[in-house]
Design a protein around this motif. Structure first.
Motif, PDB file in Angstrom:
ATOM      1  N   HIS A  85       4.415  10.718   5.164  1.00 43.07           N
ATOM      2  CA  HIS A  85       3.088  10.110   5.008  1.00 43.07           C
ATOM      3  C   HIS A  85       2.059  11.226   5.156  1.00 43.07           C
ATOM      4  CE1 HIS A  85      -0.422   7.644   6.196  1.00 43.07           C
ATOM      5  NE2 HIS A  85       0.243   6.538   5.989  1.00 43.07           N
ATOM      6  N   HIS A 268      -2.309   4.538   6.538  1.00 44.67           N
ATOM      7  CA  HIS A 268      -3.148   4.656   5.343  1.00 44.67           C
ATOM      8  C   HIS A 268      -3.822   3.324   5.073  1.00 44.67           C
ATOM      9  CE1 HIS A 268      -4.482   5.246   1.223  1.00 44.67           C
ATOM     10  NE2 HIS A 268      -3.778   4.196   0.855  1.00 44.67           N
ATOM     11  N   LEU A 291       2.661   9.594  -0.394  1.00 48.87           N
ATOM     12  CA  LEU A 291       3.813   9.014   0.290  1.00 48.87           C
ATOM     13  C   LEU A 291       5.060   9.481  -0.439  1.00 48.87           C
ATOM     14  CD1 LEU A 291       4.583   6.741   2.499  1.00 48.87           C
ATOM     15  CD2 LEU A 291       5.034   5.320   0.482  1.00 48.87           C
TER      16      LEU A 291
END
Length: 358
Positions: A85, A268, A291
């Motif tokens: 991430h 996010h 991602l």
């Protein structure tokens, strides 16, 4: 790359030599090939070596996080074994806590568990595009918790003073780490299944769930397995992650997407727009958010409903074969009037999977 190294001759010099030979391999993957942890490979470069300079720094979030705002916009990276991430932004509001701390801001949003933070490094790596600067933090087993990379637009003038302020006395290139803890797997208490179902319906906040499962002798995955097929949990095809991300992108649905490890969870907020498949990797490649998901690691997927004061919180949750949570995604309301009907429709359209987990 030499494949003759043994644990007894894994000296810093030998590790540096192995990395020099292993061009194009990321530190995490090389460390695995060498039978060590990533933090030991990074520590081997403490001092200044050809192509890389490493400084050991303070690792506690209370020492580090308040200073990061000086760097301006950076790229924050949090990962587990199956998912990476990456979020661009500035570390703004830090809130300390003995058990859990957090960074809050419109771009960087994290939940931090300080007891797992054990080692910190400031790393400068020479590349064909210049010197790449990063702060890297690891747990007791030497696994990465969070990495922060400076970008072209970062405040590079703040890097030297920040590293100097965080530098610790111990600058040894040797690192002794603890054994990695085994995954817990699904923890089920069938005797409490009916109580779980009853109490589940009484929740008013998603944060109550983990406490409820623990009180009843279960964990997250165990609770999902225990009640799957009931009102609250539906098991989904394990291959559904690609269809899910594509549906979110096509609908323009805003989401809240969590990826974490024992020491750090990164979040996010916003849309997912550019979905790309590259071999086993399923990627989101957007301007401020990336991602990278190993889709072949996903073994179980669930659509989960948890009652809240604002209505049902519906999530898409993916687990690996060991029972560890890979990522978790909720719908984000687009204004106070959004009832998340579009998000609920995306989840409803995902194919159910009725096979009993192994």
């Amino acid at each position: 790359m030499s494949d003759t190294l043994t644990p007894t001759d894994m000296t810093p010099a030998a590790l540096c030599a192995a990395k020099t030979e292993a061009t194009g391999i990321r530190d995490r993957d090389l460390a695995e090939k060498l039978g060590i942890c990533e933090a030991q490979l990074v520590a081997a470069y403490v001092g200044t070596h050809e192509g890389q300079s490493v400084t050991r720094i303070a690792h506690h979030p209370d020492d580090v996080m308040p200073r990061l705002v000086d760097l301006g916009e950076v790229m924050a990276l949090t990962r587990n074994a199956s998912c990476v991430h990456e979020r661009n932004g500035t570390f703004l509001e830090y809130h300390t806590g003995a058990h859990a701390a957090m960074v809050l801001g419109p771009d960087i949003d994290t939940r931090i568990f300080p007891k797992h933070w054990a080692y910190g490094f400031a790393v400068e790596t020479t590349t064909d595009k210049g010197v790449r600067k990063s702060l890297q933090f690891f747990d007791q087993a030497g696994d990465a918790l969070q990495k922060i990379y400076l970008r072209e637009g970062s405040n590079h003038a703040a890097w030297g003073p920040l590293v100097a302020a965080l530098k610790i006395e111990d600058q040894s290139p040797m690192l002794t780490v603890a054994p990695r803890k085994a995954s817990e797997g699904a923890k089920i208490n069938e005797a409490n299944r009916s109580v779980l179902l009853e109490e589940w319906g009484k929740m008013s906040d998603t944060h109550q769930f983990n406490r409820l499962a623990s009180k009843l002798g279960m964990n997250r995955l165990g609770a999902y397995r225990a009640v799957r097929g009931e009102k609250w949990v539906r098991r989904i095809e394990p291959t559904a992650s690609e269809a899910f991300l594509n549906a979110v992108a096509a609908a323009g649905q805003k989401v809240i997407l969590f990826v974490g490890n024992p020491g750090n969870i990164q979040i996010h907020w916003g849309k997912l727009e550019n979905i790309k498949v590259m071999g086993p990797w399923l990627n989101v490649l957007d301007a401020t958010f990336n991602l990278h998901l190993r889709a072949d690691h996903v073994a179980e997927v669930y659509v989960v409903e948890k009652p809240t004061k604002r209505g049902p919180a519906m999530s898409f949750e993916a687990f690996d074969a060991k029972g560890d949570l890979i990522f978790q995604c909720f719908g984000q309301r687009d204004g106070d009037g959004d009832d998340l009907a579009k998000w609920h429709g995306i989840l409803q359209d995902l194919p159910s999977y009725d096979r009993v987990p192994a």
